[in-house]
Design an enzyme around this catalytic site. Structure first.
Site, mmCIF file in Angstrom:
data_model
loop_
_atom_site.group_PDB
_atom_site.id
_atom_site.type_symbol
_atom_site.label_atom_id
_atom_site.label_comp_id
_atom_site.label_asym_id
_atom_site.label_seq_id
_atom_site.Cartn_x
_atom_site.Cartn_y
_atom_site.Cartn_z
ATOM 1 N N GLU A 31 -0.264 -5.929 0.193
ATOM 2 C CA GLU A 31 -1.363 -5.567 0.318
ATOM 3 C C GLU A 31 -1.804 -5.085 -1.091
ATOM 4 O O GLU A 31 -2.637 -5.598 -1.721
ATOM 5 C CB GLU A 31 -1.733 -4.250 1.189
ATOM 6 C CG GLU A 31 -3.156 -4.068 1.809
ATOM 7 C CD GLU A 31 -4.342 -4.002 1.183
ATOM 8 O OE1 GLU A 31 -5.180 -4.605 0.679
ATOM 9 O OE2 GLU A 31 -3.964 -2.988 -0.051
ATOM 10 N N LEU A 51 -3.156 7.368 -0.975
ATOM 11 C CA LEU A 51 -3.506 6.269 0.157
ATOM 12 C C LEU A 51 -2.582 6.870 1.187
ATOM 13 O O LEU A 51 -1.778 7.557 1.105
ATOM 14 C CB LEU A 51 -2.999 4.874 -0.071
ATOM 15 C CG LEU A 51 -3.794 4.212 -1.339
ATOM 16 C CD1 LEU A 51 -3.041 2.818 -1.812
ATOM 17 C CD2 LEU A 51 -5.307 3.970 -1.060
HETATM 18 N N1 FOL Z 1 -8.290 -1.937 -2.109
HETATM 19 C C1 FOL Z 1 -7.280 -2.442 -1.230
HETATM 20 N N2 FOL Z 1 -7.174 -3.546 -0.645
HETATM 21 N N3 FOL Z 1 -6.025 -1.853 -1.030
HETATM 22 C C2 FOL Z 1 -5.750 -0.789 -1.925
HETATM 23 O O1 FOL Z 1 -4.630 -0.188 -1.751
HETATM 24 C C3 FOL Z 1 -6.738 -0.114 -2.739
HETATM 25 N N4 FOL Z 1 -6.546 1.121 -3.627
HETATM 26 C C4 FOL Z 1 -7.489 1.264 -4.200
HETATM 27 C C5 FOL Z 1 -8.780 0.582 -4.302
HETATM 28 N N5 FOL Z 1 -8.954 -0.507 -3.405
HETATM 29 C C6 FOL Z 1 -8.024 -0.813 -2.878
HETATM 30 C C7 FOL Z 1 -7.430 2.630 -5.053
HETATM 31 N N6 FOL Z 1 -6.116 3.144 -5.003
HETATM 32 C C8 FOL Z 1 -3.277 1.039 -7.589
HETATM 33 C C9 FOL Z 1 -3.044 2.220 -6.993
HETATM 34 C C10 FOL Z 1 -3.795 2.925 -6.204
HETATM 35 C C11 FOL Z 1 -5.027 2.410 -6.115
HETATM 36 C C12 FOL Z 1 -5.312 1.282 -6.558
HETATM 37 C C13 FOL Z 1 -4.595 0.700 -7.542
HETATM 38 C C14 FOL Z 1 -2.356 0.470 -8.377
HETATM 39 O O2 FOL Z 1 -1.441 1.100 -8.882
HETATM 40 N N7 FOL Z 1 -2.391 -0.904 -8.535
HETATM 41 C C15 FOL Z 1 -1.587 -1.532 -9.601
HETATM 42 C C16 FOL Z 1 -0.594 -2.427 -8.914
HETATM 43 C C17 FOL Z 1 0.801 -1.658 -8.809
HETATM 44 C C18 FOL Z 1 1.827 -2.224 -7.962
HETATM 45 O O3 FOL Z 1 1.943 -3.470 -8.226
HETATM 46 O O4 FOL Z 1 2.462 -1.675 -7.028
HETATM 47 C C19 FOL Z 1 -2.494 -2.784 -10.002
HETATM 48 O O5 FOL Z 1 -2.067 -3.290 -10.956
HETATM 49 O O6 FOL Z 1 -3.589 -3.208 -9.333
#
Ligand code: FOL
Length: 214
Positions: A33, A25
């Protein structure tokens, strides 16, 4: 049949529609977010008959999978589907077959969607396309893609990967996209959403919903 399941794109983008930089990102960690992304993609409606476990699916390209910190993947409490032309790659061999979150590996968006129908133990509720650019592009070409959950990041940080469609501009209009109001957004995501800008780490952003008819 899930060949016709409605699809929702979820993404955050800068005013120039930048979504990525160097394989991740383009902005620093924005907890509010990312928290919104995690809650919204996890949330399912209560199941009246608890026969099958109800779950949402997150469909992504291989580079997006690689961009998720290993400790967070597969994304918990969601059925993860990864699209790759190289499904033979050793990377996928260690996937425990009984893990409900997957990942399930598919070679195209349309074959990914076919994986979502015939599970005897899981009832897939919402299907979120979570990127990246080429998967969003494939999804936008499908009529069943009828929602975009867009977080507008209000600063133009440097990016090397971009979303294809300016939903507020001429191409958005030509493709039938219109911005929905706060009530429709809240009904769809299942939580209260602040109207206007949220601020974090010197970044302002706004949670938006766009919809189109089939
Ligand atoms: N949509 C939006 N609104 N924001 C984003 O940052 C996003 N990112 C992606 C796709 N759609 C998005 C793709 N990239 C994680 C990391 C990168 C990613 C998507 C998800 C991730 O690690 N998610 C974890 C949360 C971790 C935390 O709490 O910091 C999860 O459980 O969803």
């Amino acid at each position: 049949p899930s060949g016709s399941l409605p699809l929702t794109l979820i993404l955050a983008a800068t005013p120039s529609l930048g979504i990525g930089k160097g394989g991740s990102l383009p902005w620093p960690q924005l907890k509010k977010e990312m928290g919104y992304f995690a809650r919204v993609t996890k949330r399912v409606s209560p199941s009246p008959t608890a026969n099958r476990r109800r779950i949402n699916a997150v469909v992504m390209g291989r580079k997006t999978w690689d961009s998720i910190p290993p400790r967070f993947r597969p994304l918990k409490d969601r059925l993860n589907v990864v699209i790759t032309r190289d499904a033979q790659n050793a990377q996928w061999k260690s996937v425990p077959k009984d893990a409900v979150e997957g990942p399930v590996v598919a070679t195209s968006l349309t074959s990914a969607l076919e994986c979502l129908q015939d599970d005897k133990d899981l009832e897939v509720e919402k299907v979120f396309v979570i990127g990246g650019a080429s998967i969003y592009k494939d999804a936008l070409a499908l009529k069943q893609t009828n929602r975009v959950l867009l977080t507008k990041i209000k600063s133009d940080v440097e990016c090397d990967t971009f979303f294809d469609v300016d939903l507020d501009g001429e191409d958005g209009k030509a493709q039938g996209w219109t911005r929905s109001g706060k009530e429709e957004l809240e009904r769809y995501v299942g939580e209260e959403v602040k109207e206007g800008d949220v601020e974090e780490q010197g970044f302002a952003f706004e949670f938006c919903l766009y919809e189109r008819e089939e």
